[in-house]
Design an enzyme around this catalytic site. Sequence first.
Site, short mmCIF file in Angstrom:
data_model
loop_
_atom_site.label_atom_id
_atom_site.label_comp_id
_atom_site.label_asym_id
_atom_site.label_seq_id
_atom_site.Cartn_x
_atom_site.Cartn_y
_atom_site.Cartn_z
N HIS A 15 -7.15 0.73 -6.43
CA HIS A 15 -7.53 -0.24 -5.40
C HIS A 15 -8.19 -1.45 -5.70
O HIS A 15 -9.47 -1.64 -5.57
CB HIS A 15 -8.08 0.75 -4.19
CG HIS A 15 -8.16 -0.11 -2.61
ND1 HIS A 15 -7.73 -1.14 -2.23
CD2 HIS A 15 -8.76 0.17 -1.77
CE1 HIS A 15 -7.65 -1.35 -1.27
NE2 HIS A 15 -8.43 -0.59 -0.78
N CYS B 138 -16.34 1.86 0.64
CA CYS B 138 -15.22 0.97 1.01
C CYS B 138 -14.66 1.18 2.39
O CYS B 138 -14.01 0.28 2.77
CB CYS B 138 -13.95 1.25 0.17
SG CYS B 138 -13.59 3.24 0.11
N ARG C 96 0.91 -1.08 0.02
CA ARG C 96 0.02 -0.19 0.11
C ARG C 96 0.86 1.28 0.03
O ARG C 96 1.74 1.23 1.00
CB ARG C 96 -0.87 0.01 1.14
CG ARG C 96 -1.46 1.47 1.47
CD ARG C 96 -2.69 1.23 2.41
NE ARG C 96 -3.67 0.82 2.12
CZ ARG C 96 -4.96 0.85 2.30
NH1 ARG C 96 -5.21 1.64 3.35
NH2 ARG C 96 -6.22 0.15 1.88
N ARG D 104 -13.59 -8.71 1.67
CA ARG D 104 -11.98 -8.47 1.51
C ARG D 104 -11.30 -9.41 2.07
O ARG D 104 -10.36 -9.90 1.22
CB ARG D 104 -11.51 -6.95 2.40
CG ARG D 104 -12.28 -5.64 1.80
CD ARG D 104 -11.59 -5.32 0.85
NE ARG D 104 -10.40 -5.11 0.70
CZ ARG D 104 -9.48 -4.09 0.97
NH1 ARG D 104 -10.04 -3.12 1.53
NH2 ARG D 104 -8.29 -4.19 0.93
N ASP E 148 -17.33 7.28 -1.39
CA ASP E 148 -15.87 7.32 -0.53
C ASP E 148 -15.55 8.54 0.15
O ASP E 148 -16.43 9.61 -0.27
CB ASP E 148 -15.04 6.75 -1.63
CG ASP E 148 -13.62 6.73 -0.86
OD1 ASP E 148 -13.33 6.44 0.18
OD2 ASP E 148 -12.55 6.73 -1.69
N GLN F 261 -10.13 -3.78 -3.27
CA GLN F 261 -11.30 -3.36 -2.88
C GLN F 261 -12.44 -3.70 -3.81
O GLN F 261 -13.54 -4.20 -3.48
CB GLN F 261 -11.37 -1.77 -2.51
CG GLN F 261 -12.51 -1.41 -1.91
CD GLN F 261 -12.94 -1.79 -0.87
OE1 GLN F 261 -12.16 -1.64 0.03
NE2 GLN F 261 -14.16 -2.29 -0.46
#
Length: 321
Positions: free
Chosen positions: A142, A277, A115, A305, A237, A145
Amino acid sequence: MDLYNYTPESPFKKKHLLSLKDYSADEIYQIISLALRLKDERKKGIDHPLLKGKTLGMIFSKSSTRTRVSFEVGIQQLGGYGLFLSSADIQLGRGETIEDTAKVLSRYLDGIMIRTFDQEDVEKLAKYGSIPIINGLTDLFHPCQILADLMTIYEVKGRFKGLKLAYIGDGNNIAHSLLLGCSIVGMDISIACPKGYEPEEEIVELAQNKGLSSGSQVCITHDPIKAITGADIVYTDVWASMGQEKEAQQRIKDFANYQINAKLFDLANDQAIFLHCLPAHRGEEVTEEVIDGAQSFIFDQAENRLHAQKAVMVLLMGNNL
Ligand code: CP
Ligand code: NVA
């Protein structure tokens, strides 16, 4: 197409998960199908030591709750070991090159989840290392996700084609990966964002091209009402992503008309579901009545996830299924 009993069109050959750009619908279906199976069997008490003795390095240059915990627990459930590597503590944070880091870590590890900020750093790790690299979020993408999101949508709706996802908010990493994911599996996507916060043109065009073959319609608008009308999935988001903290106050002003509240959500289809998310800023991009309402699936989405990433690890790092 039944992802609970999916027969792959071709063997899974991908080595990395850097973005969804080069993933086919078949590859995404294989991941989701395996994730559904692992989830179901785990709940029945069946263990899956498919990555016994393997070690996943997890490099973090940004904060995380879901990604860190779901990868660490996921690799452990698969019989392997997860090694948390804060970029502040390893030499990468002091200027050791990505090239050298990739070559050294490839001698110890069986895979790396990273990340970080620059997508280019993730691509470089894959270029110079010799082990699978998984993108755990960059400023641009991402993918993990969105695999969990698609899995959640499939669990609730049982299909992708003929559905419309409305994303109301910033044209950020989540928007970019949703554009790719939806256009690959043939789901319509409408993104509504304020002027100046549009997703990157190159990614929009890529999604539109993918949509031509999958049947997915891609729409970018500044009008949240247009985007949400007729939507089956409503997604948002945070307005300021990690690394944009200084812009937060300005963004609260710029995004004021893009909040998902009950009035806006009511314009979606009756059976629409709400996804985020996470982490969320309640009262900013979404109100409590929506995020904590009956049509919100945010915690199933967060749980998935774990299952989706276990499937990704097995397919990329495993040698037997
Ligand atoms: N959604 C997500 O990636 O959450 P974290 O930042 O907590 O990992
Ligand atoms: N867009 C957000 C997603 C967090 C999971 C960020 O990058 O901070």
